[in-house]
Design an enzyme around this catalytic site. Sequence first.
Site, PDB file in Angstrom:
ATOM      1  N   GLU A  87       0.795  -1.227   0.000  1.00 14.99           N
ATOM      2  CA  GLU A  87       0.000   0.000   0.000  1.00 14.99           C
ATOM      3  C   GLU A  87       0.831   1.282   0.000  1.00 14.99           C
ATOM      4  OE1 GLU A  87      -1.646  -1.854   3.369  1.00 14.99           O
ATOM      5  OE2 GLU A  87      -3.687  -1.380   2.748  1.00 14.99           O
ATOM      6  N   CYS A 333      -2.973   1.206   8.174  1.00 12.58           N
ATOM      7  CA  CYS A 333      -1.945   0.268   7.726  1.00 12.58           C
ATOM      8  C   CYS A 333      -2.467  -1.121   7.428  1.00 12.58           C
ATOM      9  CB  CYS A 333      -0.899   0.084   8.817  1.00 12.58           C
ATOM     10  SG  CYS A 333      -0.285   1.590   9.455  1.00 12.58           S
TER      11      CYS A 333
HETATM   12  N1  SAH Z   1       6.956  -0.021  11.747  1.00 19.38           N
HETATM   13  C1  SAH Z   1       6.996   1.421  11.871  1.00 19.38           C
HETATM   14  C2  SAH Z   1       6.264   2.067  10.739  1.00 19.38           C
HETATM   15  C3  SAH Z   1       4.761   1.926  10.784  1.00 19.38           C
HETATM   16  S1  SAH Z   1       4.155   3.518  10.946  1.00 19.38           S
HETATM   17  C4  SAH Z   1       6.498   1.834  13.235  1.00 19.38           C
HETATM   18  O1  SAH Z   1       6.098   0.962  13.989  1.00 19.38           O
HETATM   19  O2  SAH Z   1       6.577   2.999  13.570  1.00 19.38           O
HETATM   20  C5  SAH Z   1       2.533   3.296  11.264  1.00 19.38           C
HETATM   21  C6  SAH Z   1       2.095   3.919  12.580  1.00 19.38           C
HETATM   22  O3  SAH Z   1       0.726   3.587  12.772  1.00 19.38           O
HETATM   23  C7  SAH Z   1       2.857   3.350  13.756  1.00 19.38           C
HETATM   24  O4  SAH Z   1       2.960   4.316  14.768  1.00 19.38           O
HETATM   25  C8  SAH Z   1       1.941   2.240  14.177  1.00 19.38           C
HETATM   26  O5  SAH Z   1       2.187   1.845  15.502  1.00 19.38           O
HETATM   27  C9  SAH Z   1       0.584   2.879  13.976  1.00 19.38           C
HETATM   28  N2  SAH Z   1      -0.534   1.933  13.820  1.00 19.38           N
HETATM   29  C10 SAH Z   1      -0.503   0.665  13.375  1.00 19.38           C
HETATM   30  N3  SAH Z   1      -1.731   0.129  13.399  1.00 19.38           N
HETATM   31  C11 SAH Z   1      -2.555   1.077  13.857  1.00 19.38           C
HETATM   32  C12 SAH Z   1      -3.950   1.132  14.139  1.00 19.38           C
HETATM   33  N4  SAH Z   1      -4.731   0.093  13.916  1.00 19.38           N
HETATM   34  N5  SAH Z   1      -4.455   2.296  14.594  1.00 19.38           N
HETATM   35  C13 SAH Z   1      -3.650   3.376  14.818  1.00 19.38           C
HETATM   36  N6  SAH Z   1      -2.341   3.378  14.588  1.00 19.38           N
HETATM   37  C14 SAH Z   1      -1.788   2.249  14.134  1.00 19.38           C
END
Ligand code: SAH
Length: 346
Positions: A87, A333
């Site tokens: 994506e 995501c």
């Molecule tokens: N792996 C990296 C990059 C992903 S960034 C990281 O962990 O930072 C995506 C962001 O969205 C991260 O802060 C992740 O924790 C958050 N995220 C993932 N799933 C989510 C959800 N269902 N709701 C809100 N934030 C989410």
Amino acid sequence: MYWMDMTEQEIADTVGAFGVPKFRAAQVRDWLKKGVRPEDMTNLPKNLREQLSSVPFGGARIFDKRISEKDGTVKYLFELEDGNLVEGVLMRYSYGNTVCLSTQVGCNMGCKFCASTLEGCVRSLRPGEMLSFLAEIERDEPPTDRERTVTNIVLMGSGEPLDNYDNVVTFLKRVTSPSGPNISARNISLSTCGLVPKIYSFIDDAPHVTLSISLHAHSNEVRSSIMPVNKAYPIEQVLEAANTYAQRTGRRVVFEYALIGGVNDSEADAKALAQRLKGMLCHVNLIPLNPVKERGLNGVTRQHAYRFQGWLEENRISATVRREMGADIEGACGQLRRRVLNEMRG
Ligand code: SAH
């Protein structure tokens, strides 16, 4: 070696090996910068185009696209040459357009609230694939009032960027290069779940890129329960690395904090978080959790997120609630990819 991954010298050598005059290499280089495949390099003779096509391209195509009726956010599903889907999102802000890019197909980090990691990491993306996402978006949404459509990049799609370290750093070098897309490093953010040793390398290799850290909790107990990575790199080490970034670069670290109902969203949580971050050059980005069907965790209302922001500010921690973009098109995501894959599997 793939066309989209090649340096200018590698392009010159590869084109040269087909025994054509030197100026052809410059033509090929200019097309590749725009993410164009050899078969579409219209100023080259047909037989050369065919010869060049014997080298794999290594880019992406737009497989599916959803446009939000609410705010014009575009969610892309890209298809890679091996058939994998990944994506990307284009978000429109008053100051420009931000693209959110993925760095891996899936993810190995196992965070309990995230859809990207449900089936692990299929593979890491190459620099040329990430460059190709940008080129495809530029072509799909040509700029109107500025030179390029994309002004800002956030590496916040699926995958853990620091788990694909070398490719991501190469991508950052190329995307900021004046002879490439020339996007200012200050307009780029990289988000990590907290791979501490790699954060230190990142400070050396890409000091002008904004560092975001997914914190999501103030205690090791809660953080380990939702983010397995915390068992390897506990919160104290993550905050020390964050502080080093702030000290060394003079720039604030952004902490992402997904508010999960009943898990990390109380006033006591806000106070304890503020205590942890006291004195650090930082900013907290609050995200009401986007509940993922398979995960069984609850979000919070935006109103509650603003209340949490207030509690942090009372304790002198700068915080904002992230704007919700593309809520109607599965902006979160991994959700669109999962749904399409499930549909394809029947
Ligand atoms: N792996 C990296 C990059 C992903 S960034 C990281 O962990 O930072 C995506 C962001 O969205 C991260 O802060 C992740 O924790 C958050 N995220 C993932 N799933 C989510 C959800 N269902 N709701 C809100 N934030 C989410």
